[in-house]
Design an enzyme around this catalytic site. Sequence first.
Site, PDB file in Angstrom:
ATOM      1  N   GLU A   1      -2.035  -2.115  20.244  1.00  0.00           N
ATOM      2  CA  GLU A   1      -1.027  -1.729  18.801  1.00  0.00           C
ATOM      3  C   GLU A   1       0.070  -1.496  19.014  1.00  0.00           C
ATOM      4  OE1 GLU A   1      -2.570   2.114  15.837  1.00  0.00           O
ATOM      5  OE2 GLU A   1      -3.905   0.686  17.096  1.00  0.00           O
TER       6      GLU A   1
ATOM      7  N   GLU B   1       0.214  -0.426  10.678  1.00  0.00           N
ATOM      8  CA  GLU B   1       0.259   0.917   9.790  1.00  0.00           C
ATOM      9  C   GLU B   1       2.389   1.365   8.642  1.00  0.00           C
ATOM     10  OE1 GLU B   1       0.318   4.613  12.584  1.00  0.00           O
ATOM     11  OE2 GLU B   1      -0.024   3.277  13.721  1.00  0.00           O
TER      12      GLU B   1
ATOM     13  N   HIS C   1      -5.108   2.051   8.700  1.00  0.00           N
ATOM     14  CA  HIS C   1      -4.806   3.487   9.958  1.00  0.00           C
ATOM     15  C   HIS C   1      -5.525   5.054   9.172  1.00  0.00           C
ATOM     16  CE1 HIS C   1      -1.707   6.208  10.537  1.00  0.00           C
ATOM     17  NE2 HIS C   1      -1.499   5.749  11.594  1.00  0.00           N
TER      18      HIS C   1
ATOM     19  N   GLU D   1     -11.181   3.310  11.893  1.00  0.00           N
ATOM     20  CA  GLU D   1     -11.051   4.228  12.898  1.00  0.00           C
ATOM     21  C   GLU D   1     -11.195   5.613  12.655  1.00  0.00           C
ATOM     22  OE1 GLU D   1      -5.989   5.831  14.940  1.00  0.00           O
ATOM     23  OE2 GLU D   1      -6.140   4.553  13.266  1.00  0.00           O
TER      24      GLU D   1
END
Length: 390
Positions: A241, A266, A316, A336
């Site tokens: 990521e 994000e 995110h 997440e």
Amino acid sequence: MTRIKSVRARVWNWTGPTVPPSGNFCSNASDALWDKGDAMSSFRFHQWLTCEVETEDGTIGIGNAALAPTVVKKAIDDWYAALVIGEDPFDYAYIWEKMYRRTHAWGRRGIGMTAISAIDIAIWDLMGKLTGKPVFKLLGGRTKEKIPVYYSKLYAGPVETMQAEAEAALKQGYQGFKSRFGYGPKDGMSGMRENLKRVEALREVIGYDRDLMLEAYMGWNLDYTRRMLPKLEKYEPRWLEEPVIADDIRGYAELNKGPIPISGGEHEFGLLGCAQLLQSGAVSVLQYDTNRVGGVTAAQKINAVAEAHQVPVIPHAGQMHNYHLTMANLNCPISEYFPVFDVEVGNELFYYIFDGEPVARDGYLQLDDDTTGLGISISDKHLENFEVME
């Protein structure tokens, strides 16, 4: 029909106890600078913004944002509130375009889009309450029985500490785990070995039947990532990521051709920004944040574009607005999840500001079919630990 009569933005400054981060707990974009002090300081946030949109009948929708809350509040108070007051909340598409286009010269990314996001999320919460339905029902309904979540913490620290944390999370039923790298280009080959040592240690605990996600949080560069990828491949990460800064789309696209899927988004803003990532083949997993990307209205459009590119979307940061989108979209396979924890980086603050955030059980989250709107309210349980800016 009831119209919007007020928009109230508040900043919640956390004054309670915090957990001091250990050294090298997460690489980040500031690592490239010669600097004394804490390079991660600007990426920790102990403030949050809430945005309450109220209609003439007294119904209140709640939105929020975590980026630069004091500046976002100023933008809402001075610019965006006036564009929204007097409108029918069910004209959400028109309201969104009005906010976006009338501030386009300065607001299409960053602070402006974060302000739009907070208001838009509140409007969707409002529509759910006015119709008596949860937001995910307004978005198309349930596409999964419950939402699988991955454990997102495991900041870099002593190997034994990280293994103990992973072991404890494993016992709670998680099937996915995300860890942060603590070392980057400035740390040379010895830093590479420290990074690899921690990945190997986590695989020793969770094995290879569970997903391991790895994050550099924009703290690497293209050359360093090229050198790291072959060393990481044997550990079978589900993704790497944000290896490079958000603006390096060419770098993302090059890295994404390799053996390890690259994730990001994000720190991207808006439909067109995310579409550029997808069209460039820059990411194998798209991770916009709903309270940065333009709210629920923009997120649904991005979800459709991502599905057309066959790129899964995993928003995110958890939080209710993201869970509703995940529940309503087949192309959002998991969420997440930041566990309930003492205030450290700042992602934990939403547990202290809101009531209604779901807690994971056996690696899953559930949303209630009968709870209207987003299902959250502003809590009064921790007021002694906040200074609130009206």
